[in-house]
Design a protein around this motif. Sequence first.
Motif, PDB file in Angstrom:
ATOM      1  N   TRP A  37      67.235  27.971  82.635  1.00  0.00           N
ATOM      2  CA  TRP A  37      68.048  26.988  81.919  1.00  0.00           C
ATOM      3  C   TRP A  37      67.183  25.840  81.396  1.00  0.00           C
ATOM      4  N   ARG A  38      66.296  25.344  82.225  1.00  0.00           N
ATOM      5  CA  ARG A  38      65.424  24.241  81.794  1.00  0.00           C
ATOM      6  C   ARG A  38      64.533  24.664  80.633  1.00  0.00           C
ATOM      7  N   GLU A  39      64.001  25.881  80.702  1.00  0.00           N
ATOM      8  CA  GLU A  39      63.161  26.376  79.613  1.00  0.00           C
ATOM      9  C   GLU A  39      63.967  26.532  78.326  1.00  0.00           C
ATOM     10  N   LEU A  40      65.175  27.062  78.436  1.00  0.00           N
ATOM     11  CA  LEU A  40      66.024  27.249  77.265  1.00  0.00           C
ATOM     12  C   LEU A  40      66.412  25.915  76.644  1.00  0.00           C
ATOM     13  N   THR A  41      66.850  24.967  77.471  1.00  0.00           N
ATOM     14  CA  THR A  41      67.271  23.676  76.914  1.00  0.00           C
ATOM     15  C   THR A  41      66.093  22.915  76.312  1.00  0.00           C
ATOM     16  N   ALA A  42      64.903  23.059  76.888  1.00  0.00           N
ATOM     17  CA  ALA A  42      63.722  22.417  76.308  1.00  0.00           C
ATOM     18  C   ALA A  42      63.403  23.019  74.942  1.00  0.00           C
ATOM     19  N   ALA A  43      63.494  24.331  74.830  1.00  0.00           N
ATOM     20  CA  ALA A  43      63.202  24.992  73.555  1.00  0.00           C
ATOM     21  C   ALA A  43      64.236  24.629  72.497  1.00  0.00           C
TER      22      ALA A  43
ATOM     23  N   ALA B  30      81.285  28.245  75.616  1.00  0.00           N
ATOM     24  CA  ALA B  30      80.166  27.439  76.109  1.00  0.00           C
ATOM     25  C   ALA B  30      79.656  27.939  77.447  1.00  0.00           C
ATOM     26  N   VAL B  31      80.526  28.505  78.264  1.00  0.00           N
ATOM     27  CA  VAL B  31      80.075  28.978  79.572  1.00  0.00           C
ATOM     28  C   VAL B  31      79.644  30.434  79.552  1.00  0.00           C
ATOM     29  N   ARG B  32      79.942  31.131  78.468  1.00  0.00           N
ATOM     30  CA  ARG B  32      79.557  32.536  78.387  1.00  0.00           C
ATOM     31  C   ARG B  32      78.045  32.658  78.544  1.00  0.00           C
ATOM     32  N   GLY B  33      77.620  33.508  79.409  1.00  0.00           N
ATOM     33  CA  GLY B  33      76.197  33.678  79.665  1.00  0.00           C
ATOM     34  C   GLY B  33      75.673  32.759  80.750  1.00  0.00           C
ATOM     35  N   HIS B  34      76.474  31.770  81.149  1.00  0.00           N
ATOM     36  CA  HIS B  34      76.046  30.829  82.176  1.00  0.00           C
ATOM     37  C   HIS B  34      76.997  30.808  83.371  1.00  0.00           C
ATOM     38  N   LEU B  35      78.005  31.678  83.340  1.00  0.00           N
ATOM     39  CA  LEU B  35      79.023  31.670  84.390  1.00  0.00           C
ATOM     40  C   LEU B  35      78.418  31.928  85.764  1.00  0.00           C
ATOM     41  N   ASP B  36      77.532  32.903  85.869  1.00  0.00           N
ATOM     42  CA  ASP B  36      76.924  33.204  87.173  1.00  0.00           C
ATOM     43  C   ASP B  36      76.217  31.978  87.738  1.00  0.00           C
ATOM     44  N   ALA B  37      75.437  31.305  86.916  1.00  0.00           N
ATOM     45  CA  ALA B  37      74.705  30.121  87.371  1.00  0.00           C
ATOM     46  C   ALA B  37      75.667  29.018  87.791  1.00  0.00           C
ATOM     47  N   LEU B  38      76.749  28.828  87.042  1.00  0.00           N
ATOM     48  CA  LEU B  38      77.736  27.807  87.394  1.00  0.00           C
ATOM     49  C   LEU B  38      78.374  28.108  88.751  1.00  0.00           C
ATOM     50  N   LEU B  39      78.722  29.365  88.972  1.00  0.00           N
ATOM     51  CA  LEU B  39      79.342  29.746  90.247  1.00  0.00           C
ATOM     52  C   LEU B  39      78.363  29.575  91.401  1.00  0.00           C
TER      53      LEU B  39
END
Length: 113
Positions: A92-98, A5-14
């Motif tokens: 992230w907002r664009e992706l979650t909206a799509a 679930a965090v793969r691809g989003h780790l940088d943003a989380l950190l």
Amino acid sequence: MKGDAVRGHLDALLLAALEQGPLHGYAIITAVQQRSGGALELRTGTMYPALNRLERLGLLRSDWQSVGERRRRCYELTDAGRRSLAEERTAWRELTAAIGAVLDPAPAPRPAT
């Protein structure tokens, strides 16, 4: 939650975990876990290489701090890191909206009668 679930989003989380100020590694793990309500758990073997990479990219800076007899490396955002976090949030907002539009579409309007 699965580690994938965090793969691809780790940088943003950190980057987001460091937005409020400098933290050491364990505090970053704790911040992500708390902010996610316990749903996300970062592993040190994944987190530290990512922190090092973000530092090489100029998005973070770090320094050693002493706490009692222990030393720990603390990380903080650079200006470039803050800009990158803003870009990550927009993406992230664009992706979650799509994805939301596909998984939970709005009902079609009913024709007027």
